[in-house]
Structure formats: C-alpha cells, structure tokens
Design an enzyme around this catalytic site. Structure first.
Site, PDB file in Angstrom:
ATOM      1  N   ARG A 113       2.708   5.768  -2.931  1.00  0.00           N
ATOM      2  CA  ARG A 113       2.360   5.586  -4.590  1.00  0.00           C
ATOM      3  C   ARG A 113       3.004   6.643  -5.432  1.00  0.00           C
ATOM      4  NH1 ARG A 113      -2.876   3.447  -2.336  1.00  0.00           N
ATOM      5  NH2 ARG A 113      -3.533   5.524  -1.657  1.00  0.00           N
ATOM      6  N   GLU A 139      -6.671  13.345   8.778  1.00  0.00           N
ATOM      7  CA  GLU A 139      -8.181  13.287   9.285  1.00  0.00           C
ATOM      8  C   GLU A 139      -8.008  12.806  10.743  1.00  0.00           C
ATOM      9  OE1 GLU A 139      -8.326  13.043   4.951  1.00  0.00           O
ATOM     10  OE2 GLU A 139      -6.933  12.124   6.418  1.00  0.00           O
TER      11      GLU A 139
END
Length: 179
Positions: free
Chosen positions: A66, A103
C-alpha cells in the site's frame, strides 16, 4: 482548510472487526482510494507536511504494497523519484534483503542495491504503522545503502501497538491515530 481535509480523509477510512484474524479491527483505506477528492486531500496533507517539516528529499521509498499507492503521487508532487521496497523475490538485479518477524513467522523485504546512493535523503512511506516490524526492516535496508532517513510517514498509526518504539531515533509522522 487542513482540518476539513483531515476529516475528509478520516471519513473515508472504514473499520472491519475480526479481519484478518479474530480480535483485530482492520482499518481499510479502499474508500479513500476510491474517492478522488478525498485521495487528493490525503496527498495534499502529506505534501504540505513534508514541505513544512522535512528538509529537501531525494526519494520517497514506499513499502509493498500500500506504500506503492501513496508514494508515487506524493513523489510526483514533490518533484522527486520513487523507490519500491518489496517483498522478497520481486525485484531483479542485485538486492539487499532483511528478514523480520511477523505475528505468524518471518518475512523478508528487499531493495535494489542501486536504488539510493550514500548520503541521499529518503522518506519511507506506508499506509499504516501497527507493530512497526515492517517499517523497522525498511529503515534497516535504507541504512544499509548508507542513505539518510529523514522520516517514516504513514496515513494511520495504531498507537496501542507502540510500533513507533521500534523506530528508535528515526523521525515519524502519522496523519490519523487510533487508540
């Protein structure tokens, strides 16, 4: 005018609970990209900020993916070049790469070895700062090429994740903050 632009941008960020995993509130910038007036307001705000607060820039470096949406129009406004920092395996030629923890495991980022030269001044752009791992890895890559990072710049900062702490002494700016 700045406040109006900011609310136009804020109004075009959508929230989706439990995406990509339960417990996460996803901040979606798709409506912002879809609305040309709001998107223009976004780039205006980022341009004004950089012109007012940051010394002259040589390049905007954008993060996959992005950062690729806001980096090039911003670079165009400032009359500077854009450099992509990509996920591993996407860039041809000699690259520098750095791995970092997500994560759920590891990821790698790459920059072309000739993307920036020693001493050149770079602003690193992404849509969002969460845990700060990706942005820190990008900083590491730019530093390896011996360029100077003037700032890390994002649209959205998730303050409760304290990602800014991972950036150490690198200047940081976010347009919108969420607790």
């Amino acid at each position: 005018a700045m406040e109006e632009r900011l609310s136009a941008v804020r109004a075009r960020v959508r929230s989706f609970p439990d995406f990509p995993v339960p417990g996460v509130l996803f901040r979606d910038i798709s409506p912002l990209l879809k609305d040309p007036a709001a998107f223009r307001a976004l780039i205006d705000l980022l341009e004004d900020h950089l012109r007012a607060s940051v010394p002259p820039i040589d390049f905007i470096a954008g993060l996959d993916s992005r950062g690729f949406l806001i980096g090039p129009p911003l670079a165009q406004r400032l009359g500077v070049g854009f450099v992509p920092i990509r996920k591993k395996g996407k860039l041809p030629g000699p690259t520098e790469s750095v791995s970092y923890t997500l994560e759920y495991g590891k990821a790698e980022l790459e920059i072309q070895s000739d993307a920036v030269e020693p001493g050149q001044k770079v602003v690193i752009v992404d849509d969002l700062l969460a845990t700060g791992g990706t942005m820190r890895a990008a900083c590491e890559l730019v530093k390896r090429l011996k360029a100077e990072i003037l700032e890390c710049l994002v649209i959205i900062e998730l303050k409760f994740l304290k990602g800014v702490e991972k950036l150490g002494s690198v200047p940081f700016f976010s347009l919108l903050q969420y607790d």
